[in-house]
Design an enzyme around this catalytic site. Structure first.
Site, PDB file in Angstrom:
ATOM      1  N   LYS A  42       0.801  -1.228   0.000  1.00  0.00           N
ATOM      2  CA  LYS A  42       0.000   0.000   0.000  1.00  0.00           C
ATOM      3  C   LYS A  42       0.833   1.277   0.000  1.00  0.00           C
ATOM      4  CE  LYS A  42      -4.386  -1.410   0.164  1.00  0.00           C
ATOM      5  NZ  LYS A  42      -5.421  -0.963  -0.794  1.00  0.00           N
ATOM      6  N   SER A  87       1.301  -9.991  -0.517  1.00  0.00           N
ATOM      7  CA  SER A  87       0.949  -8.564  -0.531  1.00  0.00           C
ATOM      8  C   SER A  87       1.209  -7.827   0.771  1.00  0.00           C
ATOM      9  CB  SER A  87      -0.520  -8.397  -0.927  1.00  0.00           C
ATOM     10  OG  SER A  87      -1.353  -9.155  -0.065  1.00  0.00           O
TER      11      SER A  87
END
Length: 401
Positions: A51, A301
């Protein structure tokens, strides 16, 4: 408009500001699945997830006026940390609206990056609604989590890095709102249309899969998944169109296999990921993707796992592999009986992880004692050996799960 050149520029914009994460080849999982498995280690990224890439790119586009007014977003997890980190780097005041139910560890993580946390509402949707209103009232720039082309371009830099390191046949990416897979698929397909891009969702939060099937954006039916990093109510309209065009397929996996994949990564590779980060490997455990003989990149991720959840996942995985066993006894309260039970356990090569004695248990008959043993044991053959020894002793027991 999103373009390959925009993703390249995004790569230049974040160079030196965040990590260029490694691509790790796994012999263990390559042998397990008869293919070449590589992991893109975004769990090693700044703030512990991908992110921060999109957030840094978005902040690089803000005007002086926008920076002066500050930013705001809504998030209960990785996006919140990414925005707070980027805001700190650029010297911008950031407010992060999080649901009142957010675990303290996540609140503390955002605050450690300099973000001002506002706890509002009982869900992400309520927090989001409040954040949007504050953005209007205070003229703050609202930073979208995934439905923004600058953010998508930032996530697309992962695709550029993958292509620099290896020539894959398949790239497997977790899907929440779709920003990560949109950026990666656009970057990779721009250079090589033959590389397959497969998205993975939790079967309990499968908004993108449902939307692709229906040909329009539809919500998921449940948010009761351990993979909270990929649990969104709706995909974005931008990401939905990109996924339709550039992603070759979307599959779903169970929470049980997400947890098991997380455990196996920790056990075999000493790599810690959060549940959403393990979704891609879970798809291989469920045989949802044909990878035999292929060169496969799985994007891990993020690594921001709740440690209480992690302990539960480890416990359940050991049970699945017949390495953890719980035995419940109601035994006559006579001297020496417990010693016989303990000796039987030790003779099987097992270790007692936890033992509980409760003579006040209301379901235990008078003159008996209640015992609960949690045992770490090698495998099923040793379990059979132990149970045989207990049967010979003649004391009743029950295996509980």
């Amino acid at each position: 408009m999103l373009s390959y050149d925009r993703i390249v520029r995004a790569g230049n914009e974040i160079k030196g500001k965040i990590h260029r994460t490694p691509l790790f080849h796994s012999t263990t999982f390559s042998n397990m699945f008869s293919c070449d498995v590589y992991f893109k280690m975004e769990n090693f990224q700044k703030t512990g997830s991908f992110k921060s890439r999109g957030a840094m790119v978005k902040f690089s586009t803000l005007t002086a006026e926008q920076k002066k007014n500050g930013v705001i977003t809504a998030s209960a997890g990785n996006h919140a940390q990414g925005v707070a980190f980027a805001a700190s780097y650029y010297g911008v005041d950031a407010k992060i609206v999080m649901p009142e139910t957010t675990p303290p560890a996540k609140v503390n993580a955002v605050q450690s990056y300099g973000g001002t946390v506002i706890l509002k509402g009982n869900s992400y949707d309520e927090a989001h609604e409040y954040a949007v209103q504050v953005s209007v009232d205070e003229k703050r720039e609202f930073i979208e989590a995934y439905n923004d082309e600058d953010v998508i371009a930032g996530q697309g830099t992962i695709g550029l890095e993958i292509l620099e390191d290896v020539k894959p046949d398949i790239v497997i990416v977790p899907i929440g709102g779709g920003g990560l897979i949109s950026g990666i698929s656009f970057a990779i397909k721009s250079k090589n249309k033959d590389i397959k891009i497969i998205g993975v969702e939790s079967e309990k939060a499968n908004a993108m899969e449902l939307s692709i099937k229906e040909g329009k954006i539809v919500p998921y039916t449940s948010n009761d998944t351990i993979a909270d990093g990929i649990a969104v109510k709706y995909p974005g309209n931008i990401t939905f169109e990109l996924v339709k065009k550039y992603v070759d397929g979307v599959v779903t996996v169970s929470d049980e296999n997400i947890a098991y994949a997380l455990f196996k990564l920790l056990e075999r590779e000493k790599v810690l990921v959060e549940p959403s980060g393990a979704a891609g490997l879970a798809a291989l455990f469920e045989n949802k993707i044909d990878v035999k003989g292929k060169k496969v990149v799985i994007v891990l991720s993020g690594g921001n796992v709740n440690f209480l959840l992690l302990s539960n996942i480890i416990y359940r995985a050991l049970e699945m592999e017949n390495k953890l066993l719980r035995l419940e006894f109601n035994l006559p309260d006579h001297p020496g009986i417990m010693e016989k039970i303990v000796n039987a356990i030790s003779s099987s090569g097992a270790n007692i992880y936890h033992a509980e004695v409760d003579n006040l248990n209301k379901d235990t008959p008078i003159g008996y004692q209640y015992l609960l043993f949690t045992i770490n044991i090698l495998d099923k053959s040793r379990i059979d050996e132990l149970l045989g020894s207990l049967d010979k002793l003649g004391y009743k027991y029950r295996i509980i799960g």
